[in-house]
Design a protein around this motif. Structure first.
Motif, PDB file in Angstrom:
ATOM      1  N   HIS A 116       1.547 -15.303 -35.249  1.00  0.00           N
ATOM      2  CA  HIS A 116       2.531 -16.267 -35.758  1.00  0.00           C
ATOM      3  C   HIS A 116       3.139 -15.803 -37.086  1.00  0.00           C
ATOM      4  N   ASN A 117       2.330 -15.227 -37.956  1.00  0.00           N
ATOM      5  CA  ASN A 117       2.858 -14.731 -39.225  1.00  0.00           C
ATOM      6  C   ASN A 117       3.831 -13.578 -39.013  1.00  0.00           C
ATOM      7  N   ARG A 118       3.556 -12.756 -38.003  1.00  0.00           N
ATOM      8  CA  ARG A 118       4.475 -11.648 -37.701  1.00  0.00           C
ATOM      9  C   ARG A 118       5.781 -12.181 -37.115  1.00  0.00           C
ATOM     10  N   GLU A 167      16.307 -17.722 -30.006  1.00  0.00           N
ATOM     11  CA  GLU A 167      16.377 -16.984 -28.736  1.00  0.00           C
ATOM     12  C   GLU A 167      15.865 -15.562 -28.896  1.00  0.00           C
ATOM     13  N   ASP A 168      16.272 -14.889 -29.971  1.00  0.00           N
ATOM     14  CA  ASP A 168      15.820 -13.517 -30.199  1.00  0.00           C
ATOM     15  C   ASP A 168      14.313 -13.449 -30.427  1.00  0.00           C
ATOM     16  N   MET A 169      13.735 -14.494 -30.966  1.00  0.00           N
ATOM     17  CA  MET A 169      12.296 -14.522 -31.218  1.00  0.00           C
ATOM     18  C   MET A 169      11.491 -14.987 -30.007  1.00  0.00           C
ATOM     19  N   GLY A 170      12.188 -15.249 -28.880  1.00  0.00           N
ATOM     20  CA  GLY A 170      11.493 -15.611 -27.654  1.00  0.00           C
ATOM     21  C   GLY A 170      11.187 -17.081 -27.498  1.00  0.00           C
ATOM     22  N   PHE A 171      11.804 -17.931 -28.324  1.00  0.00           N
ATOM     23  CA  PHE A 171      11.613 -19.379 -28.211  1.00  0.00           C
ATOM     24  C   PHE A 171      12.695 -19.942 -27.299  1.00  0.00           C
ATOM     25  N   SER A 172      12.308 -20.569 -26.208  1.00  0.00           N
ATOM     26  CA  SER A 172      13.294 -21.115 -25.271  1.00  0.00           C
ATOM     27  C   SER A 172      13.931 -22.391 -25.807  1.00  0.00           C
ATOM     28  N   ASP A 173      13.264 -23.059 -26.750  1.00  0.00           N
ATOM     29  CA  ASP A 173      13.742 -24.328 -27.302  1.00  0.00           C
ATOM     30  C   ASP A 173      13.927 -24.177 -28.818  1.00  0.00           C
ATOM     31  N   PRO A 174      15.180 -24.237 -29.313  1.00  0.00           N
ATOM     32  CA  PRO A 174      15.412 -24.124 -30.758  1.00  0.00           C
ATOM     33  C   PRO A 174      14.668 -25.183 -31.567  1.00  0.00           C
ATOM     34  N   PHE A 230      -4.692  -3.657 -31.861  1.00  0.00           N
ATOM     35  CA  PHE A 230      -4.174  -5.017 -31.705  1.00  0.00           C
ATOM     36  C   PHE A 230      -2.817  -5.164 -32.386  1.00  0.00           C
ATOM     37  N   ARG A 231      -2.687  -4.636 -33.601  1.00  0.00           N
ATOM     38  CA  ARG A 231      -1.409  -4.702 -34.315  1.00  0.00           C
ATOM     39  C   ARG A 231      -0.305  -3.983 -33.535  1.00  0.00           C
ATOM     40  N   GLN A 232      -0.644  -2.840 -32.961  1.00  0.00           N
ATOM     41  CA  GLN A 232       0.347  -2.095 -32.183  1.00  0.00           C
ATOM     42  C   GLN A 232       0.826  -2.913 -30.992  1.00  0.00           C
ATOM     43  N   LEU A 233      -0.102  -3.585 -30.309  1.00  0.00           N
ATOM     44  CA  LEU A 233       0.265  -4.420 -29.165  1.00  0.00           C
ATOM     45  C   LEU A 233       1.150  -5.586 -29.599  1.00  0.00           C
ATOM     46  N   VAL A 234       0.840  -6.175 -30.741  1.00  0.00           N
ATOM     47  CA  VAL A 234       1.657  -7.283 -31.253  1.00  0.00           C
ATOM     48  C   VAL A 234       3.084  -6.813 -31.503  1.00  0.00           C
ATOM     49  N   GLU A 235       3.247  -5.628 -32.091  1.00  0.00           N
ATOM     50  CA  GLU A 235       4.586  -5.097 -32.342  1.00  0.00           C
ATOM     51  C   GLU A 235       5.353  -4.882 -31.047  1.00  0.00           C
ATOM     52  N   LEU A 236       4.675  -4.391 -30.029  1.00  0.00           N
ATOM     53  CA  LEU A 236       5.335  -4.082 -28.757  1.00  0.00           C
ATOM     54  C   LEU A 236       5.688  -5.337 -27.966  1.00  0.00           C
ATOM     55  N   HIS A 237       4.902  -6.405 -28.134  1.00  0.00           N
ATOM     56  CA  HIS A 237       5.071  -7.594 -27.283  1.00  0.00           C
ATOM     57  C   HIS A 237       5.287  -8.859 -28.104  1.00  0.00           C
ATOM     58  N   LEU A 238       5.837  -8.711 -29.293  1.00  0.00           N
ATOM     59  CA  LEU A 238       5.929  -9.827 -30.237  1.00  0.00           C
ATOM     60  C   LEU A 238       6.624 -11.041 -29.651  1.00  0.00           C
ATOM     61  N   THR A 239       7.778 -10.845 -29.018  1.00  0.00           N
ATOM     62  CA  THR A 239       8.579 -11.993 -28.556  1.00  0.00           C
ATOM     63  C   THR A 239       8.181 -12.477 -27.167  1.00  0.00           C
ATOM     64  N   ALA A 240       7.133 -11.888 -26.584  1.00  0.00           N
ATOM     65  CA  ALA A 240       6.681 -12.334 -25.255  1.00  0.00           C
ATOM     66  C   ALA A 240       5.772 -13.551 -25.349  1.00  0.00           C
ATOM     67  N   HIS A 241       5.245 -13.821 -26.542  1.00  0.00           N
ATOM     68  CA  HIS A 241       4.380 -14.981 -26.781  1.00  0.00           C
ATOM     69  C   HIS A 241       3.151 -14.989 -25.870  1.00  0.00           C
ATOM     70  N   HIS A 242       2.520 -13.837 -25.728  1.00  0.00           N
ATOM     71  CA  HIS A 242       1.300 -13.748 -24.935  1.00  0.00           C
ATOM     72  C   HIS A 242       0.160 -14.486 -25.631  1.00  0.00           C
ATOM     73  N   PRO A 243      -0.764 -15.074 -24.858  1.00  0.00           N
ATOM     74  CA  PRO A 243      -1.932 -15.716 -25.472  1.00  0.00           C
ATOM     75  C   PRO A 243      -2.934 -14.676 -25.962  1.00  0.00           C
ATOM     76  N   ALA A 285      11.596 -13.678 -38.040  1.00  0.00           N
ATOM     77  CA  ALA A 285      12.588 -14.750 -38.106  1.00  0.00           C
ATOM     78  C   ALA A 285      13.199 -14.825 -39.506  1.00  0.00           C
ATOM     79  N   GLN A 286      12.371 -14.700 -40.539  1.00  0.00           N
ATOM     80  CA  GLN A 286      12.887 -14.743 -41.912  1.00  0.00           C
ATOM     81  C   GLN A 286      13.824 -13.572 -42.193  1.00  0.00           C
TER      82      GLN A 286
END
Length: 287
Positions: A231-233, A254-261, A186-199, A238-239
């Protein structure tokens, strides 16, 4: 100097045209640090884990949001992706090792202390009983190094012995569990797809389990939900950008995959209690 991204290297200060599939590199601390007035600016490695062994002198070590001052003999292990920097006392001696992530496969399982050391990072003194061995192995590795892009089996075996010399023998290894394996994937998948915001359901599907099973696994192992882990990742990344770059809040969002600042700012404030602009404006200005 305008800097919108965190400097990323294979070896510090060098642009890698091609990353070898497997590599292991060692050099003395002085070889590179003395060229930069004994200070290595904040940067990160996406393709390597880094290990520092300090045999004499002291170092101020910064890794993500923490700063430590360490005196020899000591070590630092920096996981893939962590933003880190060093300020050495002049004439500090020791060794810097960089190794490809494939080295982690030498761990015997998810509970192996070697895996935890290299994926979570660690720093501290080297035990007096281990220091002679760690120094001797480091010198042997330096003498053995030929083509670091194709390390020999002997080199890798000695490197494993060195890493294990940094660990606390009093902490016994425990057997792997199904939860350990599942959480690692699961952690590996989060790293690979972090900014995709998958459910969470998408991650569960990739793992071949139900969302409820993934939630139970995270609660048992980490005392948090899968969403909280993701979310913590995101927050950590972002930090890192806010702390180590001159990127604007809009660019970070934008780099974190958020369409709205604005949504990113609300997300950041909900997790930290602060606005991202507050954290960024509190940072020292860089020349």
């Amino acid at each position: 100097m305008v800097q919108h991204s965190i400097p990323t290297f294979l070896l510090y200060g060098e642009e890698a045209v091609e990353t070898p599939a497997e590599f292991a590199h060692i050099e003395t601390i002085a070889a590179r640090s003395s060229l930069h007035d004994w200070e290595i600016a904040p940067h990160r490695h996406h393709q390597s884990v880094q290990i520092l062994i300090v045999t004499n002198g002291q170092v101020t070590f910064r890794c993500d949001d923490r700063t430590e001052r360490l005196h020899a003999p000591c070590f630092m292990a920096v996981p893939v992706g962590s933003v880190h920097g060093f300020q050495f006392q002049p004439e500090t001696t020791g060794f810097v090792l960089s190794v490809s992530p494939g080295f982690l496969a030498r761990a015997t399982g998810a509970a192996d202390p070697l895996l935890r050391l290299l994926t979570h990072g660690a720093s501290g003194p080297i035990a007096a009983s281990h220091e002679p061995r760690a120094t001797w192995i480091s010198r042997e590795l330096l003498a053995l190094q030929a083509d670091w892009r194709a390390p020999s089996p002997l080199f890798l075996s000695l490197l494993e012995a060195l890493v294990r010399s940094l660990q606390d023998d009093s902490v016994p290894a425990t057997a792997d569990t199904e939860d350990d394996t599942r959480l690692s994937r699961f952690r590996q998948l989060v790293e690979l797809h972090l900014t995709a915001h998958h459910p969470v359901a998408w991650y569960a599907g990739q793992l071949g389990i139900s969302s409820k099973t993934l939630i139970r696994t995270c609660r048992r192992q980490l005392d948090c939900t899968p969403t909280e882990l993701i979310h913590n990742r995101l927050l950590l990344e972002a930090q890192r950008m806010l702390c180590f770059t001159n990127a604007s809040i809009v660019q970070v969002a934008e780099d974190m995959g958020f369409s709205d600042p604005s949504y990113f700012s609300r997300f950041y404030r909900r997790l930290t209690g602060r606005r991202p602009l507050t954290d960024k404006s509190a940072l020292p200005q860089r020349g």
